[in-house]
Design a protein around this motif. Sequence first.
Motif, PDB file in Angstrom:
ATOM      1  N   UNK A  24      46.210  21.048   7.092  1.00 40.74           N
ATOM      2  CA  UNK A  24      46.410  22.496   7.286  1.00 40.74           C
ATOM      3  C   UNK A  24      47.360  23.082   6.243  1.00 40.74           C
ATOM      4  N   UNK A  25      47.141  22.687   4.989  1.00 39.97           N
ATOM      5  CA  UNK A  25      47.924  23.208   3.870  1.00 39.97           C
ATOM      6  C   UNK A  25      47.190  24.407   3.272  1.00 39.97           C
ATOM      7  N   UNK A  26      47.910  25.238   2.555  1.00 38.63           N
ATOM      8  CA  UNK A  26      47.284  26.365   1.878  1.00 38.63           C
ATOM      9  C   UNK A  26      46.265  25.840   0.861  1.00 38.63           C
ATOM     10  N   UNK A  27      45.084  26.488   0.760  1.00 42.78           N
ATOM     11  CA  UNK A  27      44.099  26.045  -0.226  1.00 42.78           C
ATOM     12  C   UNK A  27      44.716  25.997  -1.626  1.00 42.78           C
ATOM     13  N   UNK A  28      44.386  24.981  -2.372  1.00 43.96           N
ATOM     14  CA  UNK A  28      44.868  24.776  -3.741  1.00 43.96           C
ATOM     15  C   UNK A  28      46.375  24.561  -3.834  1.00 43.96           C
ATOM     16  N   UNK A  29      47.036  24.252  -2.719  1.00 46.01           N
ATOM     17  CA  UNK A  29      48.482  24.030  -2.764  1.00 46.01           C
ATOM     18  C   UNK A  29      48.835  22.773  -3.563  1.00 46.01           C
ATOM     19  N   UNK A  30      47.895  21.849  -3.675  1.00 45.46           N
ATOM     20  CA  UNK A  30      48.156  20.609  -4.407  1.00 45.46           C
ATOM     21  C   UNK A  30      47.570  20.639  -5.817  1.00 45.46           C
ATOM     22  N   UNK A  31      46.973  21.761  -6.187  1.00 44.71           N
ATOM     23  CA  UNK A  31      46.300  21.866  -7.486  1.00 44.71           C
ATOM     24  C   UNK A  31      47.241  21.621  -8.664  1.00 44.71           C
ATOM     25  N   UNK A  32      48.494  22.038  -8.536  1.00 41.17           N
ATOM     26  CA  UNK A  32      49.442  21.877  -9.637  1.00 41.17           C
ATOM     27  C   UNK A  32      49.693  20.406  -9.978  1.00 41.17           C
ATOM     28  N   UNK A  33      49.427  19.520  -9.042  1.00 41.70           N
ATOM     29  CA  UNK A  33      49.659  18.092  -9.270  1.00 41.70           C
ATOM     30  C   UNK A  33      48.422  17.380  -9.807  1.00 41.70           C
ATOM     31  N   UNK A  34      47.294  18.074  -9.881  1.00 48.47           N
ATOM     32  CA  UNK A  34      46.022  17.448 -10.243  1.00 48.47           C
ATOM     33  C   UNK A  34      46.057  16.821 -11.632  1.00 48.47           C
ATOM     34  N   UNK A  35      46.577  17.509 -12.624  1.00 47.79           N
ATOM     35  CA  UNK A  35      46.586  16.960 -13.983  1.00 47.79           C
ATOM     36  C   UNK A  35      47.473  15.724 -14.065  1.00 47.79           C
ATOM     37  N   UNK A  36      48.650  15.798 -13.475  1.00 50.29           N
ATOM     38  CA  UNK A  36      49.557  14.641 -13.499  1.00 50.29           C
ATOM     39  C   UNK A  36      48.922  13.452 -12.779  1.00 50.29           C
ATOM     40  N   UNK A  37      48.235  13.719 -11.677  1.00 52.57           N
ATOM     41  CA  UNK A  37      47.557  12.676 -10.914  1.00 52.57           C
ATOM     42  C   UNK A  37      46.410  12.090 -11.742  1.00 52.57           C
ATOM     43  N   UNK A  38      45.638  12.954 -12.420  1.00 47.99           N
ATOM     44  CA  UNK A  38      44.549  12.507 -13.287  1.00 47.99           C
ATOM     45  C   UNK A  38      45.087  11.592 -14.379  1.00 47.99           C
ATOM     46  N   UNK A  39      46.190  11.991 -15.020  1.00 50.89           N
ATOM     47  CA  UNK A  39      46.784  11.177 -16.080  1.00 50.89           C
ATOM     48  C   UNK A  39      47.232   9.818 -15.547  1.00 50.89           C
ATOM     49  N   UNK A  40      47.871   9.819 -14.387  1.00 48.76           N
ATOM     50  CA  UNK A  40      48.358   8.560 -13.808  1.00 48.76           C
ATOM     51  C   UNK A  40      47.200   7.641 -13.434  1.00 48.76           C
ATOM     52  N   UNK A  41      46.160   8.178 -12.815  1.00 49.76           N
ATOM     53  CA  UNK A  41      45.008   7.359 -12.438  1.00 49.76           C
ATOM     54  C   UNK A  41      44.286   6.830 -13.677  1.00 49.76           C
ATOM     55  N   UNK A  42      44.151   7.691 -14.682  1.00 54.38           N
ATOM     56  CA  UNK A  42      43.479   7.272 -15.920  1.00 54.38           C
ATOM     57  C   UNK A  42      44.249   6.146 -16.595  1.00 54.38           C
ATOM     58  N   UNK A  43      45.559   6.269 -16.636  1.00 56.13           N
ATOM     59  CA  UNK A  43      46.400   5.227 -17.253  1.00 56.13           C
ATOM     60  C   UNK A  43      46.305   3.924 -16.451  1.00 56.13           C
ATOM     61  N   UNK A  44      46.297   4.034 -15.132  1.00 59.88           N
ATOM     62  CA  UNK A  44      46.162   2.845 -14.293  1.00 59.88           C
ATOM     63  C   UNK A  44      44.854   2.121 -14.601  1.00 59.88           C
ATOM     64  N   UNK A  45      43.746   2.861 -14.674  1.00 61.26           N
ATOM     65  CA  UNK A  45      42.442   2.234 -14.953  1.00 61.26           C
ATOM     66  C   UNK A  45      42.447   1.605 -16.341  1.00 61.26           C
ATOM     67  N   UNK A  46      43.030   2.303 -17.291  1.00 62.31           N
ATOM     68  CA  UNK A  46      43.122   1.766 -18.654  1.00 62.31           C
ATOM     69  C   UNK A  46      43.868   0.423 -18.658  1.00 62.31           C
ATOM     70  N   UNK A  47      45.016   0.366 -17.990  1.00 65.86           N
ATOM     71  CA  UNK A  47      45.794  -0.873 -17.914  1.00 65.86           C
ATOM     72  C   UNK A  47      45.058  -1.963 -17.144  1.00 65.86           C
TER      73      UNK A  47
END
Length: 121
Positions: A24-47
């Motif tokens: 029950x969070x505001x829509x798109x309330x977590x959107x600001x973290x999406x790029x940082x999360x994408x970078x972290x997941x991408x780096x994890x897969x790379x490693x």
Amino acid sequence: MQLIEEKDWLLFSELISGYEKKQKLAPDSLKEFALKFNLALSRFVELLLVENEKVNLTAIKNFEGAIWKHLYDSLLLLEFEPMGAVLDWGTGGGLPGLPLALWREIVLQEPSPVFLLDSIA
């Protein structure tokens, strides 16, 4: 560094939106973290793929396959959040524990422990 492509990231965004609705969070309330999360997941897969060449951690050998067969599957656990402490028993390459821990650290910014346990080194 290779990033998760936009077409693939849309499905991750759906998981995040589902979490927002469930909590029950505001829509798109977590959107600001999406790029940082994408970078972290991408780096994890790379490693993961680099280490997989040294030690057989997974049968998946390419980035896109790892996105679908490891990350997406791991993040389906968001359906059960909040779970409290989690034990990833037999973690191998850190799945699903590390993607879940990254989610909690980067997006929720309230990390509850995720323990990784494996019998081999």
